[in-house]
Design a protein around this motif. Structure first.
Motif, PDB file in Angstrom:
ATOM      1  N   SER A  12       0.442  -1.007  -0.046  1.00  0.00           N
ATOM      2  CA  SER A  12      -0.247  -0.250  -0.236  1.00  0.00           C
ATOM      3  C   SER A  12       0.799   1.427   0.244  1.00  0.00           C
ATOM      4  O   SER A  12       0.470   2.181  -0.666  1.00  0.00           O
ATOM      5  N   ASP A  13       1.940   0.972   0.503  1.00  0.00           N
ATOM      6  CA  ASP A  13       2.709   1.959   0.945  1.00  0.00           C
ATOM      7  C   ASP A  13       4.048   2.969  -0.620  1.00  0.00           C
ATOM      8  O   ASP A  13       4.299   4.309  -0.889  1.00  0.00           O
ATOM      9  N   HIS A  16      -0.193   3.301  -3.432  1.00  0.00           N
ATOM     10  CA  HIS A  16      -0.601   4.483  -3.337  1.00  0.00           C
ATOM     11  C   HIS A  16       0.166   5.490  -3.311  1.00  0.00           C
ATOM     12  O   HIS A  16       1.238   5.716  -2.583  1.00  0.00           O
TER      13      HIS A  16
END
Length: 146
Positions: A12-13, A16
């Protein structure tokens, strides 16, 4: 130099447009927020390049969920960050008494392989490693399993 936070990057880091900052780091940033829910932070990386990140929290006081937004995607692309890399963020007092921020990336050791099989180097063995030797009667090429 005081560590503010360290974090293993998640998928996710990376995919996104934001880095989720551990909530435990929020007290370090409260002084620069000055009644706002965001602040722009210049941070110096290990090469000396200055990156401009926006530190953002939700405006409500209950679930602030701090993140780096603006500047983070550019840093990820430029430095080739990936899932499992570790990011550490520090604060340091500069010579004039002001605060200076630093960001460092630690990458896990890469294993080497030849045709998809691991190459054993000195120091790679541990107590759980095992080697399967080939059956001399088998026609398959020698394979090493760890």
């Amino acid at each position: 130099m005081a560590a503010i936070f360290s974090k293993l990057l998640t998928k996710s880091d990376i995919v996104h447009s934001k880095l989720t900052v551990p909530a435990s780091a929020l007290p370090y940033f409260m002084g620069i927020l000055q009644e706002r829910h965001y602040a722009d932070l210049p941070a110096i990386d290990w090469t000396g390049q200055v990156w401009h990140f926006r530190f953002y929290t939700r405006p409500d006081d209950i679930h602030r969920r701090p993140v780096f937004t603006i500047g983070w995607p550019q840093f990820v692309r430029a430095r080739g960050l990936g899932e499992g890399d570790k990011v550490s963020f520090f604060e340091n007092q500069d010579g004039d008494g002001g605060l200076q921020y630093k960001i460092l990336v630690h990458r896990p050791l890469q294993r080497f392989s030849l045709s998809g099989e691991p190459i054993i180097r000195d120091g790679d063995f541990n107590e759980q490693a095992s080697i399967a030797l080939p059956d001399p009667a088998a026609s398959a090429p020698f394979r090493l399993f760890i």
